[in-house]
Design a protein around this motif. Structure first.
Motif, PDB file in Angstrom:
ATOM      1  N   SER A   1       0.820  -1.216   0.000  1.00 20.15           N
ATOM      2  CA  SER A   1       0.000   0.000   0.000  1.00 20.15           C
ATOM      3  C   SER A   1       0.852   1.264   0.000  1.00 20.15           C
ATOM      4  CB  SER A   1      -0.916   0.013   1.234  1.00 20.15           C
ATOM      5  OG  SER A   1      -0.147  -0.067   2.431  1.00 20.15           O
ATOM      6  N   SER A   2       2.106   1.144   0.391  1.00 21.18           N
ATOM      7  CA  SER A   2       2.948   2.333   0.521  1.00 21.18           C
ATOM      8  C   SER A   2       3.933   2.500  -0.633  1.00 21.18           C
ATOM      9  CB  SER A   2       3.722   2.287   1.845  1.00 21.18           C
ATOM     10  OG  SER A   2       4.523   1.113   1.902  1.00 21.18           O
ATOM     11  N   ASP A   3       4.495   1.383  -1.102  1.00 19.73           N
ATOM     12  CA  ASP A   3       5.566   1.463  -2.092  1.00 19.73           C
ATOM     13  C   ASP A   3       5.132   0.914  -3.447  1.00 19.73           C
ATOM     14  OD1 ASP A   3       8.147   2.228  -2.782  1.00 19.73           O
ATOM     15  OD2 ASP A   3       8.960   0.223  -2.421  1.00 19.73           O
TER      16      ASP A   3
END
Length: 208
Positions: A62-64
């Motif tokens: 979800s972040s990278d």
């Protein structure tokens, strides 16, 4: 004068070909080319595998996810440069671009995957999946026009167990006002997947 020059060039080419043939140069070149092709294919597959792993990580992150998807697309490009006839690499690039939000560019990659040059590397089921994905993107970009319907009709012909393909086909038919065709598509979706909510609700909404 010009005729004499052309005649001399022709004679030279004939002699050169005979020399190469006698010394088996063509066969040696062909063997070398085949070896280089095998090496290129192996390198292309390595880039494809790395790209597929990066795409899988991007989908679960979800972040990278953006960085991972960009790297996946870059690996796909490397594989395509080495083996442009391999449809899987074009499809990998399309999926990475879709994740990045570049739907039009993803469509271009799927067009390349389904071109006569590359589609030969796909089985019927794989081609059916690729057509469904292209139809999904087309529906997202232009609302599901005639091109999306054509892709979906061919997709379910090649792979008749994809309930989502039938469901999307039903939606496209609905938008075109073809209610009878939409009904049949939704019924086929339920035949494949009896608990498919979209198809069941659509039939209820249409009064069937």
């Amino acid at each position: 004068m010009l005729f004499d020059i052309l005649l001399q060039v022709a004679i030279f080419l004939v002699l050169l070909f005979m020399f190469l043939f006698v010394h088996e140069v063509p066969q040696k070149l062909i063997s070398k080319l085949r070896l280089l092709t095998r090496r290129s294919n192996l390198q292309a597959r390595r880039h494809f595998v790395i790209g597929a792993q990066l795409l899988s990580q991007a989908r679960s992150s979800s972040s990278d996810f953006r960085s991972l998807a960009e790297r996946a697309a870059a690996e796909a490009d490397k594989a395509i440069a080495l083996d442009p006839k391999e449809a899987a690499s074009h499809i990998l690039k399309a999926l990475a671009l879709e994740l990045l939000g570049f739907k039009t560019s993803a469509l271009d990659s799927l067009d390349a995957a389904l071109s006569p040059l590359a589609a030969k590397s796909l089985s019927d089921e794989e081609r059916g999946d690729a057509l469904f994905k292209r139809a999904e993107l087309r529906a997202a970009v232009d609302g599901g026009g005639g091109a999306a319907v054509e892709d979906l009709v061919e997709s379910v012909r090649l792979k008749g167990d994809n309930a989502k393909a039938y469901g999307l086909l039903g939606e496209c038919y609905e938008k075109k006002g073809l209610i009878d065709e939409a009904q049949k598509a939704y019924e086929n979706a339920l035949r494949v997947q009896p608990d498919y909510v979209l198809a069941r609700d659509s039939l209820t909404r249409l009064g069937f």
